[in-house]
Structures are given as structure tokens and as C-alpha cells.
Design a protein around this motif. Structure first.
Motif, short mmCIF file in Angstrom:
data_model
loop_
_atom_site.label_atom_id
_atom_site.label_comp_id
_atom_site.label_asym_id
_atom_site.label_seq_id
_atom_site.Cartn_x
_atom_site.Cartn_y
_atom_site.Cartn_z
N ASP A 25 -3.69 -4.06 -5.21
CA ASP A 25 -4.90 -4.84 -5.45
C ASP A 25 -4.57 -6.28 -5.83
N ARG A 50 -3.35 -8.15 -2.75
CA ARG A 50 -4.45 -8.47 -1.83
C ARG A 50 -5.29 -9.63 -2.37
N GLU A 51 -5.52 -9.63 -3.67
CA GLU A 51 -6.27 -10.73 -4.27
C GLU A 51 -5.56 -12.06 -4.03
N LYS A 55 0.83 -1.20 0.00
CA LYS A 55 0.00 0.00 0.00
C LYS A 55 0.87 1.25 0.00
#
Length: 230
Positions: A145, A148-149, A136
């Protein structure tokens, strides 16, 4: 007021039965967790083990690479939950508290890692949360993103929200990552470690989920060593 001797004796007997049952349960839990860790060590994936034992992926992850004890101050922390480093000062002085070795950037990562665990409803703080906090803030070539996925795919999300304001326990591997980050800083002649040291320690660890994801996304220890300032 005098205690009723008969009721007191019943309470003592009940307490002893409870202690015996808790001891038996603790031994069974150790055997259970050992068997799950053995399945994983022999090549079983978290998903396979979870499906076979009818557990959530998160629960299997907690057992395989989770906190060794309950939430709260751990054995490797000082009084009041302060984490202390194991080296002694010259002259026999007491150990420094480990948290004093975090620079401002590293402290911010710890705050953000707790928030990442919040968003995933995880009851522990592992290498994946440290990795997401770093992503982040910005890791060259890594999309937050996408990272995180990958965490959701490999570990899953929890079922219940953690108690607000209560710090999560670190997994043993996350603890080792931060210790490695400190050692790297000390070896470079610095008294504190920062975000770059944490990132390198995560990527260099062969088993942590955070490092596995970063390597899959193209980040390598060699690449980080080659960056200016390292």
C-alpha cells in the motif's frame, strides 16, 4: 473497372500532403519531447514540468521515461511480439527468444505488472509496475500500500482504461531492467532469471521510478546482495 484519373490524381496529391504533414509533425514531436527530457535532466520535477506545460503528470512521465514507439511489437521483440535477447548462441545459431529466459516467478510478475498498470489506468508498463507486482508478492520491509501510494504521488493515475487484453508496451527503462536481471542470472550461472533478479535490477537502477521508491522505503542493493541465496 477503370479508376477515374482525375480523382486518382487528387487522392495522390492529398496523400502526399498528408505524408508531408505527418513528417513535419513527427519532427516537431521529437523536438518537443527532447525539450521536456532536457528540462527533466536539468533538475525539473515531473510535477513542475506538467504544471508549466499544462500536461498530466502521467503524460510527462511517459515522455521522459516512456515507450519509444506505439503499442504492439517493438524493435527489440521477435516476430509475433516475442522479446528476444541480443546474445547469439555458440556456433552461430539464431538468438533465443528473451521470454524463454523468464522462470515461472518472473512470468507471474509480468502478468501482475500488467494488472498494476490496469489499476492505475496507465498505457505503458514501467519500472513502477514491475516494482508493485513484486511488492504484492512480498518484499521484506516494504508495504504494498505504501509503495502504491508513492507511485500515485509521483506519477499519478491515467484518465482512460487501456484496451482489455492488449499488452502494454514496455518503457525503455523497464526493458533495461529485465535485461539486467537476465545478465545477473547468467553471471551467476543460471539460464533463467526470477523475481529476486528483477528486484535487484530495479533497486540498482539509478533513475527508474520503481527503484527510487524502493530506496526511499529502505531497500538497497547491498541489502539484497547480503540475503541468503544471492
Amino acid at each position: 473497372m477503370t479508376l477515374d484519373e482525375q480523382v486518382l490524381a487528387e487522392a495522390k496529391q492529398a496523400r502526399q500532403r498528408l505524408v508531408d504533414l505527418e513528417s513535419q509533425a513527427a519532427h516537431v514531436r521529437v523536438d518537443y519531447h527532447h525539450a521536456i527530457k532536457k528540462l527533466h535532466a536539468e533538475g525539473g520535477s515531473l510535477r513542475e514540468i506538467a504544471d508549466a506545460l499544462e500536461l498530466s503528470h502521467q503524460r510527462v512521465h511517459q515522455i521522459v521515461d516512456g515507450p519509444a514507439g506505439p503499442p504492439g511489437p517493438q524493435p527489440w521483440m521477435g516476430r509475433g511480439g516475442r522479446w528476444k535477447h541480443g546474445r547469439r548462441h555458440r556456433g552461430g545459431r539464431n538468438r533465443e527468444y528473451f521470454m524463454a529466459r523468464f522462470d515461472d516467478g518472473a512470468r507471474e510478475v509480468m502478468v501482475e505488472a500488467q494488472k498494476e498498470a490496469d489499476s492505475l489506468r496507465h498505457s505503458y508498463l514501467g519500472t513502477e509496475h514491475l516494482m508493485l507486482a513484486l511488492a504484492k508478492g512480498g518484499i521484506e520491509g516494504v508495504s504494498y500500500d505504501a509503495a502504491r501510494e508513492q507511485v500515485v504521488e509521483r506519477v499519478g493515475e491515467g484518465d482512460e482504461q487501456w484496451v482489455a487484453g492488449l499488452p502494454r508496451p514496455f518503457t525503455p527503462r523497464a526493458k533495461r531492467i529485465l535485461e539486467a536481471a537476465l545478465h545477473g542470472a547468467v553471471d551467476s550461472g543460471r539460464k533463467q532469471f526470477g523475481t529476486d533478479d528483477i528486484l535487484l535490477a530495479i533497486v540498482s537502477n539509478s533513475r527508474g521510478v520503481g527503484g527510487e521508491i524502493l530506496r526511499d522505503l529502505g531497500v538497497t542493493a547491498e541489502q539484497l546482495h547480503g540475503q541468503p541465496g544471492r
